[in-house]
Motif scaffolding. Structure first.
Motif, PDB file in Angstrom:
ATOM      1  N   CYS A   1       1.155  -0.804   0.114  1.00 21.33           N
ATOM      2  CA  CYS A   1       0.054  -0.247  -0.169  1.00 21.33           C
ATOM      3  C   CYS A   1       0.535   1.146  -0.194  1.00 21.33           C
ATOM      4  O   CYS A   1       1.540   1.081  -0.097  1.00 21.33           O
TER       5      CYS A   1
ATOM      6  N   ALA B   1       2.259   4.270   1.625  1.00 17.19           N
ATOM      7  CA  ALA B   1       3.499   4.522   2.208  1.00 17.19           C
ATOM      8  C   ALA B   1       2.512   4.896   3.312  1.00 17.19           C
ATOM      9  O   ALA B   1       2.168   6.430   3.621  1.00 17.19           O
ATOM     10  N   GLY B   2       2.652   4.501   4.753  1.00 16.88           N
ATOM     11  CA  GLY B   2       2.394   4.795   6.095  1.00 16.88           C
ATOM     12  C   GLY B   2       0.763   5.185   5.911  1.00 16.88           C
ATOM     13  O   GLY B   2      -0.174   5.308   6.671  1.00 16.88           O
ATOM     14  N   CYS B   3      -0.271   3.365   4.843  1.00 15.79           N
ATOM     15  CA  CYS B   3      -1.268   3.774   4.998  1.00 15.79           C
ATOM     16  C   CYS B   3      -2.368   2.758   4.601  1.00 15.79           C
ATOM     17  O   CYS B   3      -1.419   1.874   4.333  1.00 15.79           O
ATOM     18  N   THR B   4      -3.056   2.610   5.714  1.00 18.85           N
ATOM     19  CA  THR B   4      -3.804   1.254   5.799  1.00 18.85           C
ATOM     20  C   THR B   4      -5.593   0.728   5.001  1.00 18.85           C
ATOM     21  O   THR B   4      -5.913   2.069   6.291  1.00 18.85           O
TER      22      THR B   4
ATOM     23  N   CYS C   1      -5.182   4.290  -0.467  1.00 25.82           N
ATOM     24  CA  CYS C   1      -4.008   3.685  -0.344  1.00 25.82           C
ATOM     25  C   CYS C   1      -3.511   2.959  -0.907  1.00 25.82           C
ATOM     26  O   CYS C   1      -2.557   2.288  -0.951  1.00 25.82           O
TER      27      CYS C   1
ATOM     28  N   CYS D   1      -1.976  -2.877  -3.672  1.00 24.23           N
ATOM     29  CA  CYS D   1      -2.107  -3.093  -2.299  1.00 24.23           C
ATOM     30  C   CYS D   1      -3.133  -3.905  -1.832  1.00 24.23           C
ATOM     31  O   CYS D   1      -4.435  -3.789  -0.911  1.00 24.23           O
TER      32      CYS D   1
END
Length: 236
Positions: A76, A78-81, A192, A234
Motif C-alpha cells: 500500500c 507508505a504509511g497508509c492502511t 492507499c 495494495c
C-alpha cells in the motif's frame, strides 16, 4: 557480408542460449517469497496464491494481466492502511431507479448514462462475462475501500449536477466526464493505492465504450484494462 552459414549458426546459438536461460529464470522466480523480490527478479507475482512465477509459466494461477510485475504495486502507499468497506452487493445502486422527481433522491439508474452504468458496475463488482474476477472475489481491503469511496462520491453529487448529467446528451458527456474521473483519482488516494487511475484519455475510452466493452474478456475487456493500465495495488 557474413557468410549465410555463419549467420545461421549465430542465430541457432542465440536461440540455444535463450532456451538455456529459461530454467534458470524459472528457478529464480520460484525462489522469490515476496512480491518485492519477485518483481525485482523480473518475474510475476500472483495474489491468488501469493507465489512468484516466471512470465507465461503454465503453473501461474493468475492470467498475464492479473500478475504484478511493478514493485510499487506490491504494497500500500507508505504509511497508509485502507479501511474495508462495502461488498459487491452495493454495486447494484448504479442501476437502481427510484421513479422520484427529486434529483436528491435519485439512484444511479435515474441519472447516470447507461454506458457509464455498465462500466461502473463492472469495475465495482468485478462481475461480468464468464462470472466474477478472482481478485475482486478475494475482496481485499483496498478493493472494498475504493468501492465504498466511489459509491459515496456518486451519492454525494448535488441535485444540480445530477440533473445536468441526466439532461446532457451522451455525445456531449465530455462536459462532465472530468468530475467522474477526478472522483476515481480521489478514491485511489483515499484508499492507499500506490498505483494510479488510468490516464484520462484511456479512462474516457472505457467511459464511452461502456456496455459495448466486455467486463472480463482479455484483451479488450474492462477488468483486464483496469488491471493493465489503472491498477490500485495494495493487495488488489
Amino acid at each position: 557480408m557474413a557468410h549465410p552459414s555463419f549467420l545461421s549458426c549465430r542465430v541457432l546459438l542465440l536461440a540455444l542460449l535463450a532456451l538455456a536461460c529459461v530454467p534458470a529464470v524459472q528457478a529464480s522466480c520460484g525462489q522469490a517469497s515476496s512480491c518485492a523480490a519477485c518483481t525485482a527478479a523480473g518475474c510475476s507475482w500472483c495474489e491468488l496464491d501469493s507465489s512468484c512465477h516466471a512470465l507465461a509459466s503454465p503453473l501461474n494461477k493468475c492470467h498475464y494481466y492479473e500478475g504484478i510485475r511493478d514493485a510499487k504495486l506490491c504494497g500500500c502507499a507508505a504509511g497508509c492502511t485502507p479501511k474495508p468497506g462495502l461488498d459487491k452487493t452495493a454495486c447494484a445502486w448504479y442501476d437502481q431507479t427510484t421513479g422520484s422527481a427529486n434529483p436528491d433522491q435519485w439512484a444511479g439508474g435515474d441519472f447516470l448514462p447507461v454506458n457509464y452504468r455498465s462500466a461502473a458496475v463492472c469495475a465495482c463488482s468485478g462481475c461480468g462475462v464468464g462470472g466474477c474476477n478472482r481478485l475482486w472475489e478475494m475482496n481485499p481491503p483496498a478493493a472494498s475501500c475504493v468501492r465504498t469511496a466511489l459509491l459515496a462520491g456518486h451519492q454525494a453529487l448535488n441535485a444540480t449536477f445530477r440533473q445536468f448529467v441526466r439532461d446532457t446528451p451522451y455525445a456531449d458527456s465530455h462536459k462532465y466526464v472530468q468530475e467522474f474521473y477526478d472522483m476515481h483519482v480521489r478514491a485511489y488516494a483515499q484508499c492507499c493505492c500506490p498505483g494510479s487511475v488510468a490516464p484520462l484519455i484511456s479512462w474516457q475510452a472505457i467511459f464511452y465504450a461502456g456496455a459495448a466493452l466486455p467486463c472480463n474478456t482479455w484483451p479488450v475487456g474492462e477488468i483486464a484494462s483496469i488491471l493493465s493500465f489503472g491498477r490500485c495495488g495494495c493487495g488488489w
